[in-house]
Motif scaffolding. Structure first.
Motif, PDB file in Angstrom:
ATOM      1  N   PHE A 265     -71.588  11.027   8.791  1.00 14.88           N
ATOM      2  CA  PHE A 265     -70.523  11.994   9.049  1.00 14.88           C
ATOM      3  C   PHE A 265     -69.374  11.335   9.808  1.00 14.88           C
ATOM      4  O   PHE A 265     -68.210  11.634   9.538  1.00 14.88           O
ATOM      5  CB  PHE A 265     -71.035  13.205   9.823  1.00 14.88           C
ATOM      6  N   ARG A 266     -69.687  10.439  10.748  1.00 12.66           N
ATOM      7  CA  ARG A 266     -68.619   9.715  11.465  1.00 12.66           C
ATOM      8  C   ARG A 266     -67.762   8.931  10.487  1.00 12.66           C
ATOM      9  O   ARG A 266     -66.530   8.916  10.596  1.00 12.66           O
ATOM     10  CB  ARG A 266     -69.210   8.787  12.520  1.00 12.66           C
ATOM     11  N   LEU A 267     -68.404   8.247   9.536  1.00 12.49           N
ATOM     12  CA  LEU A 267     -67.655   7.478   8.550  1.00 12.49           C
ATOM     13  C   LEU A 267     -66.781   8.385   7.680  1.00 12.49           C
ATOM     14  O   LEU A 267     -65.617   8.086   7.421  1.00 12.49           O
ATOM     15  CB  LEU A 267     -68.611   6.668   7.674  1.00 12.49           C
ATOM     16  N   LEU A 268     -67.362   9.489   7.229  1.00 18.83           N
ATOM     17  CA  LEU A 268     -66.605  10.445   6.425  1.00 18.83           C
ATOM     18  C   LEU A 268     -65.435  11.016   7.212  1.00 18.83           C
ATOM     19  O   LEU A 268     -64.311  11.105   6.710  1.00 18.83           O
ATOM     20  CB  LEU A 268     -67.515  11.572   5.941  1.00 18.83           C
ATOM     21  N   PHE A 269     -65.678  11.381   8.458  1.00 22.86           N
ATOM     22  CA  PHE A 269     -64.633  11.954   9.302  1.00 22.86           C
ATOM     23  C   PHE A 269     -63.502  10.947   9.536  1.00 22.86           C
ATOM     24  O   PHE A 269     -62.318  11.284   9.414  1.00 22.86           O
ATOM     25  CB  PHE A 269     -65.229  12.407  10.640  1.00 22.86           C
ATOM     26  N   ALA A 270     -63.861   9.699   9.851  1.00 20.91           N
ATOM     27  CA  ALA A 270     -62.843   8.674  10.104  1.00 20.91           C
ATOM     28  C   ALA A 270     -62.035   8.388   8.838  1.00 20.91           C
ATOM     29  O   ALA A 270     -60.794   8.319   8.884  1.00 20.91           O
ATOM     30  CB  ALA A 270     -63.491   7.399  10.619  1.00 20.91           C
ATOM     31  N   ALA A 271     -62.719   8.225   7.714  1.00 16.96           N
ATOM     32  CA  ALA A 271     -62.018   7.928   6.464  1.00 16.96           C
ATOM     33  C   ALA A 271     -61.104   9.070   6.048  1.00 16.96           C
ATOM     34  O   ALA A 271     -59.966   8.852   5.620  1.00 16.96           O
ATOM     35  CB  ALA A 271     -63.032   7.620   5.364  1.00 16.96           C
ATOM     36  N   THR A 272     -61.577  10.300   6.186  1.00 16.45           N
ATOM     37  CA  THR A 272     -60.773  11.461   5.827  1.00 16.45           C
ATOM     38  C   THR A 272     -59.559  11.596   6.740  1.00 16.45           C
ATOM     39  O   THR A 272     -58.452  11.891   6.277  1.00 16.45           O
ATOM     40  CB  THR A 272     -61.629  12.743   5.878  1.00 16.45           C
ATOM     41  N   SER A 273     -59.756  11.359   8.023  1.00 12.67           N
ATOM     42  CA  SER A 273     -58.640  11.455   8.978  1.00 12.67           C
ATOM     43  C   SER A 273     -57.575  10.416   8.684  1.00 12.67           C
ATOM     44  O   SER A 273     -56.375  10.726   8.660  1.00 12.67           O
ATOM     45  CB  SER A 273     -59.155  11.286  10.406  1.00 12.67           C
ATOM     46  N   ILE A 274     -57.992   9.173   8.450  1.00 12.05           N
ATOM     47  CA  ILE A 274     -57.036   8.101   8.175  1.00 12.05           C
ATOM     48  C   ILE A 274     -56.308   8.355   6.863  1.00 12.05           C
ATOM     49  O   ILE A 274     -55.079   8.206   6.772  1.00 12.05           O
ATOM     50  CB  ILE A 274     -57.753   6.742   8.166  1.00 12.05           C
ATOM     51  N   SER A 275     -57.049   8.763   5.836  1.00 12.18           N
ATOM     52  CA  SER A 275     -56.434   9.036   4.542  1.00 12.18           C
ATOM     53  C   SER A 275     -55.449  10.199   4.610  1.00 12.18           C
ATOM     54  O   SER A 275     -54.354  10.135   4.051  1.00 12.18           O
ATOM     55  CB  SER A 275     -57.527   9.319   3.509  1.00 12.18           C
ATOM     56  N   SER A 276     -55.820  11.255   5.303  1.00 14.20           N
ATOM     57  CA  SER A 276     -54.935  12.420   5.429  1.00 14.20           C
ATOM     58  C   SER A 276     -53.668  12.072   6.194  1.00 14.20           C
ATOM     59  O   SER A 276     -52.566  12.494   5.804  1.00 14.20           O
ATOM     60  CB  SER A 276     -55.664  13.570   6.125  1.00 14.20           C
TER      61      SER A 276
END
Length: 133
Positions: free
Chosen positions: A15-26
């Motif tokens: 979830f940390r990886l998903l959250f970080a990737a989604t935040s950076i991409s957004s």
């Protein structure tokens, strides 16, 4: 070792990886949209900007209709990565056209359509990527 209850879902590595990737991409998508607006306004007017953004959103909406089908049949993490790479390639191509001085409204509209395809295919798998209780 004491785990912080306040961290909640961030305790899970995936979830940390998903959250970080989604935040950076957004964040990158938001910044790129502002940069696109300035680039289009530099070579055209407000109506040209409207056309470019409308093409981008229309393609995103059309692809979004099929995004759920794709996310049910293919691994969600691969769809997310592929969609992000597609959006990144479109944004890099937009930057290259601006820096080379060859930017046109048509090139922005076509690359915006490519970005919209990535956005539409990214939205559905993102919603289903986190575990539900």
């Amino acid at each position: 070792m004491v785990r912080l209850r306040a961290a909640g879902a961030l305790v899970e590595r995936d979830f940390r990886l998903l959250f970080a990737a989604t935040s950076i991409s957004s964040f990158g998508d938001l910044v790129a949209t502002v940069a696109l607006a300035f680039a289009v306004l530099d070579i055209g007017g407000a109506s040209e900007l409207g056309v470019v953004l409308a093409v981008r959103q229309a393609i995103s909406a059309v692809v979004l209709l099929f995004g759920g089908v794709l996310s049910d049949r293919l691994p969600r993490n691969r769809i997310l990565v592929g969609a992000s790479l597609l959006q990144g390639a479109a944004q890099a191509a937009m930057a290259a056209t601006v820096l080379s001085g060859d930017a046109t409204v048509l090139s922005f509209a076509l690359l915006g359509a490519l970005w919209g395809a990535g956005d539409g295919s990214w939205s559905q798998p993102r919603l289903g990527s986190s575990r539900r209780p």
